[in-house]
Each structure stands twice: as structure tokens, then as C-alpha cells.
Motif scaffolding. Sequence first.
Motif, short mmCIF file in Angstrom:
data_model
loop_
_atom_site.label_atom_id
_atom_site.label_comp_id
_atom_site.label_asym_id
_atom_site.label_seq_id
_atom_site.Cartn_x
_atom_site.Cartn_y
_atom_site.Cartn_z
N ALA A 3 0.84 -1.19 0.00
CA ALA A 3 0.00 0.00 0.00
C ALA A 3 0.88 1.25 0.00
CB ALA A 3 -0.91 0.00 1.23
N LYS A 4 0.35 2.33 -0.53
CA LYS A 4 1.12 3.57 -0.57
C LYS A 4 1.45 4.02 0.84
CE LYS A 4 1.29 8.24 -2.44
NZ LYS A 4 0.64 9.27 -3.28
N ASN A 11 -3.47 4.58 10.52
CA ASN A 11 -2.85 5.86 10.16
C ASN A 11 -2.74 6.04 8.65
OD1 ASN A 11 -1.69 6.73 13.04
ND2 ASN A 11 -1.25 4.55 12.75
N GLU A 12 -3.63 5.38 7.92
CA GLU A 12 -3.53 5.35 6.46
C GLU A 12 -3.56 6.74 5.84
OE1 GLU A 12 -5.61 3.00 2.70
OE2 GLU A 12 -6.66 3.14 4.62
N ALA A 13 -4.47 7.57 6.27
CA ALA A 13 -4.62 8.89 5.65
C ALA A 13 -3.34 9.71 5.77
CB ALA A 13 -5.79 9.64 6.29
N GLU A 14 -2.74 9.72 6.95
CA GLU A 14 -1.51 10.48 7.17
C GLU A 14 -0.37 9.92 6.34
OE1 GLU A 14 1.38 11.99 10.84
OE2 GLU A 14 -0.20 10.50 11.21
N VAL A 54 -0.49 8.13 3.51
CA VAL A 54 -0.70 8.39 2.08
C VAL A 54 -0.37 9.84 1.74
CG1 VAL A 54 -2.44 8.53 0.26
CG2 VAL A 54 -2.38 6.54 1.77
N GLN A 55 -0.79 10.74 2.60
CA GLN A 55 -0.57 12.17 2.35
C GLN A 55 0.91 12.54 2.40
OE1 GLN A 55 -2.77 14.71 4.98
NE2 GLN A 55 -2.01 16.60 4.06
N GLU A 56 1.65 11.92 3.31
CA GLU A 56 3.05 12.30 3.51
C GLU A 56 4.02 11.57 2.58
OE1 GLU A 56 4.26 14.64 5.52
OE2 GLU A 56 2.23 15.20 6.14
N THR A 57 3.57 10.51 1.94
CA THR A 57 4.47 9.69 1.12
C THR A 57 4.65 10.27 -0.28
OG1 THR A 57 3.89 7.67 2.31
CG2 THR A 57 4.85 7.41 0.12
N VAL A 58 5.90 10.36 -0.70
CA VAL A 58 6.24 10.75 -2.07
C VAL A 58 6.71 9.48 -2.79
CG1 VAL A 58 7.70 12.16 -3.55
CG2 VAL A 58 6.91 13.06 -1.34
N THR A 59 5.94 9.03 -3.75
CA THR A 59 6.25 7.78 -4.45
C THR A 59 7.64 7.82 -5.08
OG1 THR A 59 3.90 7.42 -4.93
CG2 THR A 59 5.50 6.21 -6.27
N THR A 116 14.49 8.18 10.67
CA THR A 116 13.91 8.76 11.89
C THR A 116 13.12 10.03 11.62
OG1 THR A 116 15.91 10.03 12.42
CG2 THR A 116 15.78 7.78 13.27
N LYS A 117 13.15 10.52 10.38
CA LYS A 117 12.38 11.72 10.02
C LYS A 117 11.04 11.37 9.38
CE LYS A 117 15.89 14.34 11.21
NZ LYS A 117 15.85 15.13 12.46
N THR A 118 10.74 10.08 9.27
CA THR A 118 9.54 9.65 8.56
C THR A 118 8.35 9.46 9.51
OG1 THR A 118 10.08 7.30 8.79
CG2 THR A 118 10.96 8.46 6.85
N VAL A 119 7.16 9.45 8.92
CA VAL A 119 5.95 9.18 9.69
C VAL A 119 5.99 7.76 10.24
CG1 VAL A 119 3.43 8.98 9.58
CG2 VAL A 119 4.60 10.81 8.33
N GLY A 120 6.51 6.82 9.43
CA GLY A 120 6.59 5.43 9.88
C GLY A 120 7.40 5.28 11.14
N TYR A 121 8.50 6.01 11.23
CA TYR A 121 9.32 5.95 12.44
C TYR A 121 8.56 6.52 13.63
CZ TYR A 121 12.94 7.05 15.85
OH TYR A 121 13.66 7.15 17.01
N LYS A 122 7.86 7.62 13.40
CA LYS A 122 7.08 8.23 14.49
C LYS A 122 6.05 7.24 15.03
CE LYS A 122 3.76 11.04 13.49
NZ LYS A 122 2.98 12.22 13.01
N LEU A 123 5.40 6.53 14.12
CA LEU A 123 4.41 5.53 14.55
C LEU A 123 5.08 4.37 15.28
CD1 LEU A 123 2.26 5.42 11.28
CD2 LEU A 123 1.76 6.67 13.39
#
Length: 426
Positions: free
Chosen positions: A61-62, A92-95, A97-102, A110-117
Amino acid sequence: MPQLKPILKQSYYVLAGVGAIWASFLIALINPTIQRHALYAHKLHTGFWNNVSNPEEFGFAKGQVAPFHLQTSDDETLHCWHVLPMDVYLENEAELVQETVTGLVVEDLTKTVGYKLFKRDSKSKVVVNFHGNAGHLAQGYRPATYRSISGISHTHLITCDYRGFGISTLNNAPHIPTETGLITDAISMINYVLHTLKHPADRTVLLGQSLGTAVTAASALYFTDPTSVYLPSTLATTISPPAPKEPISFAAIILVAPFSNLPELLKTYNMAGIFPVLKPLQPYPRIARFLESKILDHWPTQDRLRALISSTKTPASTHIRIIHARNDQDIGYQTSEKLFTSLEKSFLGEENVISDHERRSIHGGDRVKRGAFAYRRVEDADGKRTVELEVVRYGGHNQVVGFAQVGLAVRRAFNVKTFRPGLDVE
């Protein structure tokens, strides 16, 4: 009806030609560069037309996967993926998808949303995955492994291409993958999880498949006894941060389709499940021994695992899980049985050792734990050191690592107290 003699003559020439090609291949393997190219096959991959920086191409998924760069202790740059578990992604799908640059590869995970989660989840667990030879981290059946693991609640997966694989760099001499180089990469990956991500080792599983099992065993031994004679002596000069002062205990070490060591493996190994390497030389032991003496990287997994479980520095909790498919045409499941037997012997001199052996009969009617073809387990008196072998019936050499049995092994590693073998069924 065609005459038999011309047919036999043509068959002879075909066999002679095949034999000449095979002999030429073996002679070529004496050359160190050709040998390592053949062993690691790092140039054989689909990265020329697949974009490993876009995980959506491989069924994710994106925003579920964050491609990132990891710097090794000797300044190689590894291309890596951080795969989010599905439950965390869904919440946290909406956040995401919005923050990801394909197609974007981040330099700092450590600067990514995934790391924060990851950091705000007190139940987070990590699987560090080490793939086999050839290809890149998304080659073939490998994404199926990541998707399987991502289905486990709160379980994140970190996987990287070794130096020279995929788009990872290969700056250090001899500018080709080596045993020392791959072990350095693995230790750097684990150090990244333990120190940069600050994730506890007892909630971390090390998972390796095929060649990755040798990488896993070596790196696990390093975190138990970094001065072991079974590790390359040059590791001490390349690893940063410094070696751990106390043994580190991981939730489990899971090895899928392992082998005892490379020279022993090549006696029975079939490339692509079809072409034997040294097996035809069994009637010619002198030639076989000569070729074995030219092997550069030995990958002594059996010795390393025995050192891991029998060293005076062995962690208080050490759990090794071996999984092998009965229909593996590349590395026969008998190699795992021999490996288990060797490790089992390390326990036999101790008191109150518990050993369990089960095997399906020729008619397939006997009950075996987990519905496997064969199941063996040995543990010490306290149950803190265990070695387990599960020969599953299907999965071949590559598919099996994405099968349910591997996912279940990961779940058991994180839920040791809740496993109830009495409920296993055929």
C-alpha cells in the motif's frame, strides 16, 4: 525406424558437450572474482526494469514501506525498506498516504511518519530480515515474506540489500561481495535497530533464508561473542559502535533453508534446483578436495551456531528455529537435519535436557506437531536455550519463507508463553 547407432553417437556428443561446459565452469570458479560472482550472484536482478524505490510496484500500500539508506560502519550505503505492520498502517492510512512521495528514498528513517508511529507504539516488535543470494530485496518471492510478516500485529520489518546487491554501494576493496562484507552489513543493520532506533533486542527477531541464514548466524554470534574464532578477524577494525560488552539476547533466530558450511553444501547443492555443482565429482575425491581448497568464503554456520549456544558468553535466553521445506530442490532438507543433530549434541552433556523427535511415517498417517513432515526440539533444563527443527511439507527453496509456518515461527518468538503445542493438528 531410425538406426540406433547414429542416435547413440549424437547423444554421446551432447553429453560430452555438457560435460565440457560443466568442467569449464568449475575451472573458472577457481578465479576469486568469478567464484564470488557465482556465489553471490549480486548482478542477477530485475532492478534494470523494476524500481526498488517504489514498493507499490511489489504489492504494498502507498506509504506502507519507507525506502531508506543505511550507512554501514565501513561507509557503504545500503538500500533498505522499513515495512509497517498492517494494523498500524490501517489506523494511520490517511496520514501515511498524504506524507508519502512515491519513489522517494529517505536518507534518515527517523524523520519519517513510519518511524514516528514505530516509536509511539509501546508494543512494537521488529523482524530484521536477511535475504539469500542473487537479486535485490524485492526480487521474486521476497515481498511475499514482508507481506506475511506485516500481517503480525505491531511487527515492523527491516530489510536491506547487502553491499553490491540491488542499488546498494560497493566502494570497499575488493569491490565485490565477501563474507566479511556481508557480515559487516548485517551487524550494521542490527546496530541500527538497537542503537539508532533504540529498539530492545528481546523484542527483535533475526530472520534469514538460504545464504541469509549464514549471515544471520554470523551476526548473532557477534552479538554474543565478538571475539569468537569463528568470526572474521577483520571485523574488529570495521565495526562501529564498539562490540557489545555483554551478550545480547534476541527474541529468536529463525533460519529458513540453512546449511552447515559452504564446502559441505556444494557437495549436494543444485543451482536453480537442477544443475549440480560438485555432486558429479563424488567418484573423484581428489579433484573435489582440490576445488574445495579453492573456496574463499566458507560460511561455517554450524560452527558459529554451536559456539553461540555453548559459549560461556551465551545469552540467558537463546532460541534457534530451523525451518526447511521437504521439497526444497536447491538445498535438501537433510542439511537442516544434520545441522540440528550437530547442535543437539551440544546439549547432550548437560543434565535434564529435554529432547523431542517426531517424524511422519511413509504412509503419512502419524501425527506430527504442526502438521510437519518432521519435528525435532531440544532444550536445556530451564527452557532458556532451545533449538527447534521443523521440516514442512511444501514451499520449495524460496517460497517457503513467505509461507504461514515462518510467520507462525515469528509469532511464537514474540509469544513464547502462550504457545500450546497440545492444540496442534494435522
